[in-house]
Design an enzyme around this catalytic site. Structure first.
Site, PDB file in Angstrom:
ATOM      1  N   ASP A 100       0.858  -1.182   0.000  1.00 38.28           N
ATOM      2  CA  ASP A 100       0.000   0.000   0.000  1.00 38.28           C
ATOM      3  C   ASP A 100       0.897   1.235   0.000  1.00 38.28           C
ATOM      4  O   ASP A 100       1.754   1.387   0.874  1.00 38.28           O
ATOM      5  CB  ASP A 100      -0.887  -0.005   1.248  1.00 38.28           C
ATOM      6  CG  ASP A 100      -1.789   1.217   1.326  1.00 38.28           C
ATOM      7  OD1 ASP A 100      -2.067   1.822   0.280  1.00 38.28           O
ATOM      8  OD2 ASP A 100      -2.222   1.565   2.447  1.00 38.28           O
ATOM      9  N   ASP A 102       0.622   5.247   0.098  1.00 43.64           N
ATOM     10  CA  ASP A 102      -0.352   6.264   0.475  1.00 43.64           C
ATOM     11  C   ASP A 102       0.325   7.630   0.465  1.00 43.64           C
ATOM     12  O   ASP A 102       1.360   7.820   1.108  1.00 43.64           O
ATOM     13  CB  ASP A 102      -0.871   5.922   1.882  1.00 43.64           C
ATOM     14  CG  ASP A 102      -2.067   6.724   2.293  1.00 43.64           C
ATOM     15  OD1 ASP A 102      -2.199   7.864   1.830  1.00 43.64           O
ATOM     16  OD2 ASP A 102      -2.876   6.214   3.098  1.00 43.64           O
ATOM     17  N   ASP A 313       3.534   0.980   3.244  1.00 43.09           N
ATOM     18  CA  ASP A 313       2.966   0.792   4.582  1.00 43.09           C
ATOM     19  C   ASP A 313       3.310  -0.616   5.061  1.00 43.09           C
ATOM     20  O   ASP A 313       2.786  -1.616   4.556  1.00 43.09           O
ATOM     21  CB  ASP A 313       1.452   0.990   4.528  1.00 43.09           C
ATOM     22  CG  ASP A 313       0.807   1.011   5.908  1.00 43.09           C
ATOM     23  OD1 ASP A 313       1.322   0.336   6.819  1.00 43.09           O
ATOM     24  OD2 ASP A 313      -0.213   1.700   6.072  1.00 43.09           O
TER      25      ASP A 313
END
Length: 417
Positions: A100, A102, A313
């Site tokens: 992930d 972000d 992440d």
């Protein structure tokens, strides 16, 4: 910001219309009958409905229409019994490797324009990324007001491209084994669909995260021979981090002094580079690093490692039961589609154009309560607080869902155009 009843009803009605039309053609994930699904309803309490399983695509499509979730997820893991309500009873079979990226975790200059924070104890306010604790009172009750703009998403794309490069070049995953998904809001997900990683434990996945993010990497240890003046060769074609940081260090020599200082180089090192730039580039292009003192090289290599590392992440990748957004579904805040991007298309992919779900021309009257920079479908929107405007469907959903605006007057209306 908590949505009002009218705003929530508007979003749910919009999402219902989208799913009624789009869900029959939704492409579910591979082996979806072995996946757990989770859904967040349109309610004030945002508790997730989990442990759902579907045996057919039509069952999943029908559920999306009838339930109309705010957000839809599926598990990275495969289970014998995905509908079992306790994790031990599901029968874990393995999990895809997912990452992930972000934009919230990436420091970008635009955050000083659209992000702000406030200390809930002493009232001190500031702009940009929120501090861990208040500079005035030292307490940690900080309320952050964050936004995502096109520059934030561009930064997230750059990190994703770096990650893909590492996964392909260093780990040997073919492009066909890598799926890239726009999350519908702040960034991208990368799924590795390969049997070699299927049974990896959380600890093994953490090792991969550490590698792609260069966690704990002391770059100078990859080039110990540069300490010796008798051996000052640089191998730009070397595999892994050794070659990657060498190539990046060469690129750093092209940067301006201010940029080099921001990357941690000392004033002495910057002056040396600026005064001898052409000579150093010429020598280094031939693989000769003799003109660069070891201390300067050490700084260059570490700066290169930090630039080449992919900001992912850790928690998402190491969680072997993780739920991730369902491609084709809508993001509950923005109303943008979660888009599966064809291999190789990421560089030109425009998330603020290609993820629009509501393209039909309808007029929606809204009142601006929190002005933010917004560009959707190639159109830039600039409004003042308190202003009432009539806009088309997609930006209205985005503004209402993110709390930028509330409905004014009749809400969603057919276009008279």
């Amino acid at each position: 910001m908590t949505l009002g009843e009218a705003e929530m009803a508007f979003l749910q009605k919009s999402f219902h219309e989208y799913y009624a039309e789009a869900s029959p053609s939704l492409k579910p994930p591979k082996a979806f009958d072995k996946r757990e699904f989770g859904f967040i309803p349109f309610r004030r309490e945002k508790s997730m409905m989990r442990h759902k399983g579907f045996k057919s695509r039509s069952d999943l499509a029908a559920f999306l229409v009838s339930f109309t979730p705010s957000d839809a997820y599926y598990s990275s893991a495969y289970y014998e019994r995905p509908e079992a309500e306790d994790m031990a009873g599901k029968g874990w079979l393995g999990a895809d490797l997912i990452f992930d990226i972000d934009s919230d975790h990436i420091v970008t200059p635009c955050k000083t324009v659209h992000d702000s924070w406030k200390c809930l104890d002493c009232g001190l306010e500031g702009r940009g990324v929120e501090p861990e604790k208040c500079p005035r009172c030292g307490r940690r009750r900080i309320e952050a007001d964050k936004w995502v703009c096109e520059w934030c998403l561009e930064a997230a794309k750059r990190e994703t491209l770096k990650l893909l490069s590492i996964l392909e070049d260093d780990f040997g995953f073919s492009q066909g084994r890598l799926e890239v998904v726009f999350s519908g809001h702040r960034g991208y997900h990368v799924h590795v669909d390969d049997e070699t990683v299927l049974k990896f434990s959380s600890e093994e996945r953490k090792e991969i995260v550490d590698y792609v993010s260069a966690s704990g990497l002391k770059a100078s240890l990859l080039y110990p021979e540069l300490r010796r003046r008798s051996t000052r060769e640089v191998d730009f074609s070397a595999e892994g981090w050794r070659g990657r940081i060498a190539r990046a260090a060469y690129s750093l020599l092209l940067k301006k002094g201010e940029e080099l200082k921001e990357l941690g180089l000392t004033g002495k090192a910057v002056r040396l580079i600026e005064e001898n730039r052409e000579k150093l580039l010429r020598e280094l292009s031939a693989g000769d690093a003799a003109g660069i003192p070891w201390k300067t090289w050490e700084q260059l290599l570490q700066a290169a490692a930090s630039l080449e590392a992919a900001l992912v992440d850790t928690v998402v990748t190491t969680d072997v039961h993780r739920l991730i957004r369902l491609p084709g579904s809508l993001h509950g805040k923005t109303g943008l589609k979660v888009v599966l991007i064809d291999g190789g298309r990421l560089p030109e992919f425009n998330p603020l154009t290609e993820s629009l779900a509501f393209t039909e021309e309808r007029n929606v009257k809204v009142k601006i309560v929190k002005p933010k920079p917004l560009k959707l479908g190639g159109v830039e929107y600039k409004f003042k607080a308190g202003e009432t405007v009539e806009i088309s469907w997609a930006p209205a959903v985005y503004m209402v869902g993110t709390g930028m605006a509330v409905l004014a007057g009749g809400g969603l209306q057919p276009s008279e155009a």
